[in-house]
Write a protein that holds these residues in place. Structure first.
Motif, short mmCIF file in Angstrom:
data_model
loop_
_atom_site.label_atom_id
_atom_site.label_comp_id
_atom_site.label_asym_id
_atom_site.label_seq_id
_atom_site.Cartn_x
_atom_site.Cartn_y
_atom_site.Cartn_z
N VAL A 6 29.26 -40.80 -4.91
CA VAL A 6 28.65 -40.23 -3.70
C VAL A 6 28.84 -38.71 -3.72
O VAL A 6 29.97 -38.22 -3.80
N SER A 25 32.04 -46.75 -1.10
CA SER A 25 30.97 -45.75 -1.10
C SER A 25 30.26 -45.68 0.25
O SER A 25 30.10 -44.62 0.85
N LEU A 50 23.83 -36.54 1.74
CA LEU A 50 24.70 -37.47 0.99
C LEU A 50 23.81 -38.17 -0.01
O LEU A 50 22.79 -38.78 0.37
N MET A 63 30.34 -42.75 3.21
CA MET A 63 29.14 -42.11 3.79
C MET A 63 29.13 -42.23 5.31
O MET A 63 28.84 -41.26 6.02
N ALA A 86 24.02 -40.92 -2.97
CA ALA A 86 24.86 -41.90 -3.66
C ALA A 86 24.04 -42.60 -4.73
O ALA A 86 22.87 -42.95 -4.52
#
Ligand code: NDP
Length: 333
Positions: free
Chosen positions: A264, A128, A250, A132, A252
């Motif tokens: 995400v 994850s 973004l 990102m 998450a």
């Protein structure tokens, strides 16, 4: 084969790191050291480790190539320096030491001896967080503006020991979790923090003057500002990590964790897209990178220098909370 000696009969080794070492094609656990001979023997038996010892000399004198240090935090410095002197590679738990000056001493000693030193910041190994970081580097959210890390959890009852009672062992949520958030922000943003302003609290779990909650505001070189929340006392909060940029965000969820879970979302003018990412065990990946570094290929996923950065950041947060002023972050590397 890389033969490992475990320094510390700890929960984290039992839950994650023994498996991570054994998951490597060439990883073997040769010995475990506990300060108590009984605990060493019991731990070795429960985990199928051939040799149980109760002194550092006995461990470092055994047939091992590397050590994994997961004792309480006040012990890391002395144990790492002894291992480096004995020519063993060192994967050390965070925080590397109680002070950034001590962590720098470890980094300098490893460098002088040609030893690989890694900090076990597991979150850099999460698919994850890597997704990102890659999205940001590829410009998918435009220019990053702000970030938020939500990392306030409930400390499980079996871990409600030294972390909430022993300042001299490096207890408190800042040395426990803020170090991870500082490292993850640096990693995902690909940027270094300049200063921090923080408030801490004792919300009912920690004693002995220790904090069990913290909120920090960080300013990065690029101008990004970030906030992070760490806690031991919030049973229902959930975790998350967000970065907001000029062209997208973004978002998450459930990613500040030891497991390869969570989701995400990338939100832009085009709509929403769920990013797919690698679900490999975080600690297995960390170990693989460490083994490669021992073999002369690349670096540990988090180096000793990264550990100095995260500890300097945590130290600055504590100093800010005490003084009521923002504090500059200078790792002095
Ligand atoms: P533990 O409390 O499980 O273990 C720490 C030490 O406490 C052990 O080395 C052991 O000493 C002693 N100990 C353990 N169980 C007992 C017992 N029943 N009775 C008496 N003493 C005991 O710590 P953690 O595994 O939670 O943390 C260890 C380190 O790892 C810390 O530096 C922490 O910050 C880090 N950590 C990192 C994580 C990550 O994901 N990167 C996650 C969790 C922790 P001895 O070895 O002498 O037997």
């Amino acid at each position: 084969t890389v033969k490992w000696g475990l320094i510390g009969a700890s929960t984290i080794a039992r839950q994650f790191m023994i498996n991570a070492i054994r998951a490597q094609p060439n990883g073997e656990i040769a010995a475990v050291m506990s300060s108590s001979p009984e605990r060493a023997t019991a731990y070795a038996r429960e985990n199928g480790i051939a040799l149980a010892v109760s002194t550092l000399d006995a461990l470092l004198g055994s047939d091992i190539d590397a050590v994994y240090i997961s004792t309480t935090n006040e012990l890391h410095l002395e144990q790492a320096l002894a291992a480096i002197t004995a020519g063993k590679h060192v994967l050390c738990e965070k925080p590397l030491a109680l002070t950034s000056a001590d962590a720098r001493t470890m980094v300098a000693a490893a460098k002088a001896a040609g030893i690989v030193l890694g900090t076990n910041h597991h979150l850099r190994n999460a698919g994850s967080h890597r997704a990102m970081r890659e999205s940001i580097a590829a410009g998918r959210i435009g220019k990053p503006i702000a970030a938020r890390a939500f990392h306030s959890v409930y400390l499980p009852e079996n871990l409600q020991g030294w972390r909430i009672t022993r300042p001299e062992a490096g207890g408190g949520v800042v040395l426990d979790i803020t170090v991870h958030d500082a490292d993850t922000l640096r990693f995902v943003l690909g940027d270094d923090p300049l200063d921090v302003s923080a408030f801490t609290q004792a919300a009912g779990m920690a004693g002995g003057g220790l904090e069990d909650g913290a909120m920090c505001i960080w300013r990065f070189k690029s101008g990004v500002i970030a906030q992070s929340h760490e806690g031991f006392t919030t049973k229902f909060a959930g975790t998350g990590f967000e970065v907001h940029g000029s062209e997208g965000s973004l978002i998450a969820k459930d990613v500040m964790t030891q497991k390869p879970i969570g989701a995400v979302l990338l939100r832009t003018a085009k709509g929403e897209e769920e990013l797919s990412f690698d679900r490999e065990d975080l600690y297995v990946r960390s170990l693989r990178q460490f083994h490669e570094a021992i073999g002369g290929e690349g670096q540990p996923s988090a180096t000793g220098e990264d550990g100095v950065w995260s500890l300097t950041s945590a130290e600055a947060a504590l100093q800010s909370a005490r003084s009521g002023k923002s504090v500059a972050i200078d790792p002095n590397l």
